[in-house]
Design a protein around this motif. Sequence first.
Motif, short mmCIF file in Angstrom:
data_model
loop_
_atom_site.label_atom_id
_atom_site.label_comp_id
_atom_site.label_asym_id
_atom_site.label_seq_id
_atom_site.Cartn_x
_atom_site.Cartn_y
_atom_site.Cartn_z
N UNK A 1 0.83 -1.21 0.00
CA UNK A 1 0.00 0.00 0.00
C UNK A 1 0.87 1.26 0.00
N UNK A 2 1.94 1.26 0.79
CA UNK A 2 2.85 2.41 0.81
C UNK A 2 3.50 2.61 -0.56
N UNK A 3 3.91 1.50 -1.17
CA UNK A 3 4.56 1.57 -2.48
C UNK A 3 3.57 2.00 -3.56
N UNK A 4 2.33 1.57 -3.44
CA UNK A 4 1.29 1.96 -4.38
C UNK A 4 1.14 3.49 -4.36
N UNK A 5 1.08 4.06 -3.18
CA UNK A 5 0.97 5.51 -3.04
C UNK A 5 2.25 6.20 -3.53
N UNK A 6 3.39 5.68 -3.12
CA UNK A 6 4.69 6.27 -3.46
C UNK A 6 4.92 6.31 -4.97
N UNK B 1 5.79 12.19 -8.57
CA UNK B 1 4.93 12.86 -9.53
C UNK B 1 5.05 12.24 -10.92
N UNK B 2 3.95 12.24 -11.65
CA UNK B 2 3.95 11.79 -13.05
C UNK B 2 4.42 12.96 -13.93
N UNK B 3 4.71 12.68 -15.20
CA UNK B 3 5.11 13.75 -16.11
C UNK B 3 3.98 14.76 -16.30
N UNK B 4 2.75 14.29 -16.29
CA UNK B 4 1.60 15.19 -16.44
C UNK B 4 1.49 16.13 -15.24
#
Length: 132
Positions: free
Chosen positions: A11-16, A83-86
């Motif tokens: 769950x932490x990695x999913x968020x990270x 963060x994503x590129x978008x």
Amino acid sequence: MSEGPGLATISDLMRHWNVCWKVAEAIADHFEDKRGLERALTKKYGKIKTREQRWYRWEDIWEMEGRVDVPPKHWSRMKERLLTVTELASRDNKGRSARTFRRDAANGTLPSVKLPIGKHLFREFEVELDLQ
């Protein structure tokens, strides 16, 4: 002596990593298989019985992301959602596009984390000088 930055669950990695559960689990599996990431199996947590009980050391996660020997003063920022590129493009005060950030990450002129799924993610504090 410091105990270290702690442990991360799927769950932490999913968020990270800003991905869904299945993708986070697949990335962790990939790192386990290909790069030697080990699950943190301690007496405190016992044997892993459910998927949520998969624990990983943050130091190992950061090493898999290409960062070694992270100083304690950066631990909390290193755990922040990438963060994503978008998202990066939407925060950029110079009006650069997501495509520009993707290209800069691919050629190494912008620090990023490249996941095994081909996605580049960014730590806000590493690129914040160029952002609003």
